[in-house]
Design an enzyme around this catalytic site. Sequence first.
Site, PDB file in Angstrom:
ATOM      1  N   SER A 154      11.235  -1.640  -5.470  1.00 32.99           N
ATOM      2  CA  SER A 154      10.772  -2.667  -4.524  1.00 32.99           C
ATOM      3  C   SER A 154      10.850  -4.016  -5.219  1.00 32.99           C
ATOM      4  O   SER A 154      10.715  -4.104  -6.453  1.00 32.99           O
ATOM      5  CB  SER A 154       9.323  -2.397  -4.094  1.00 32.99           C
ATOM      6  OG  SER A 154       8.774  -3.516  -3.415  1.00 32.99           O
ATOM      7  N   TYR A 179       0.660  -0.957  -6.653  1.00 31.21           N
ATOM      8  CA  TYR A 179       2.021  -0.858  -6.114  1.00 31.21           C
ATOM      9  C   TYR A 179       3.017  -1.595  -7.003  1.00 31.21           C
ATOM     10  O   TYR A 179       4.079  -1.051  -7.347  1.00 31.21           O
ATOM     11  CB  TYR A 179       2.050  -1.416  -4.698  1.00 31.21           C
ATOM     12  CG  TYR A 179       3.374  -1.220  -3.991  1.00 31.21           C
ATOM     13  CD1 TYR A 179       3.802   0.047  -3.612  1.00 31.21           C
ATOM     14  CD2 TYR A 179       4.199  -2.302  -3.700  1.00 31.21           C
ATOM     15  CE1 TYR A 179       5.011   0.242  -2.964  1.00 31.21           C
ATOM     16  CE2 TYR A 179       5.410  -2.124  -3.049  1.00 31.21           C
ATOM     17  CZ  TYR A 179       5.811  -0.856  -2.681  1.00 31.21           C
ATOM     18  OH  TYR A 179       7.009  -0.670  -2.045  1.00 31.21           O
TER      19      TYR A 179
END
Length: 263
Positions: A145, A158
Amino acid sequence: MVATGTSAPLVYITGASSGIGQALAAHFRAAGWRLALVARRVAETEAWCRQQGWPEDSWAVYGADVRDTDAAVAAGHACLARQGLPDAVIANAGVSIGVDTAEREDLEVFRTVMDTNLLGMAASFHPFLKPLRERRRGTLVGIASVAAIRGLPGHGAYCASKAGVVSYCESLRGELRACGVRVVTIVPGYVATPLTAGNTYGMPFMLAPEDFAERAFRAIAAGRSYTVLPWQMGIVAKLMRMLPNALFDRLFAGRGRKKRLGE
């Protein structure tokens, strides 16, 4: 005509019950690949495959939560026994949950995110490493990501997990280069999936899952070691990386935080 026989290439995809994983499955199948899909919701994923009208011998679903290392490894061995050695393994399963380190319960959330996004990837790759080395051909794909580029407020777990994915895949790439196995890192920006549906902040250059899958398929087929999708987010990511810490902190001070579990 889409191939269905055992001679068709095989792709193994984790997190295949929705979002990016489901879009990747549909795109690979349309390109003639057989599917080995890993999902927690097995019956739902099997029903979706049947709804697509795909021949029963062109796909199989294996039940596993990649947080459970034994279950993730067992799913890989089940694929080897039932469908054979994949040509591509895509470790896509992931979660995104906001955390506040000041809250004791969020430490367990942190563990869940890391176990799913990072350890779950290693467990998903594990069953295939030795046979791929012996065959000297194949592709391992890690879905990272752009959140790996800089730490964002409220996204500590995350961002840390996805930064770990980038470094882990880079390490694997060096380890496997000599034996002909490619490692591809795909770095999505914002994709319209259940993971992003609840975000309360701006998400520029958002892709539909189908658009992401088409671009990711091209990058995987080309064996590109590192690809940011869409390309515009690659420019944004580089600019973010170049910002001095003081300026970066001021720019993101008022940015909305990722929702914590239960919010």
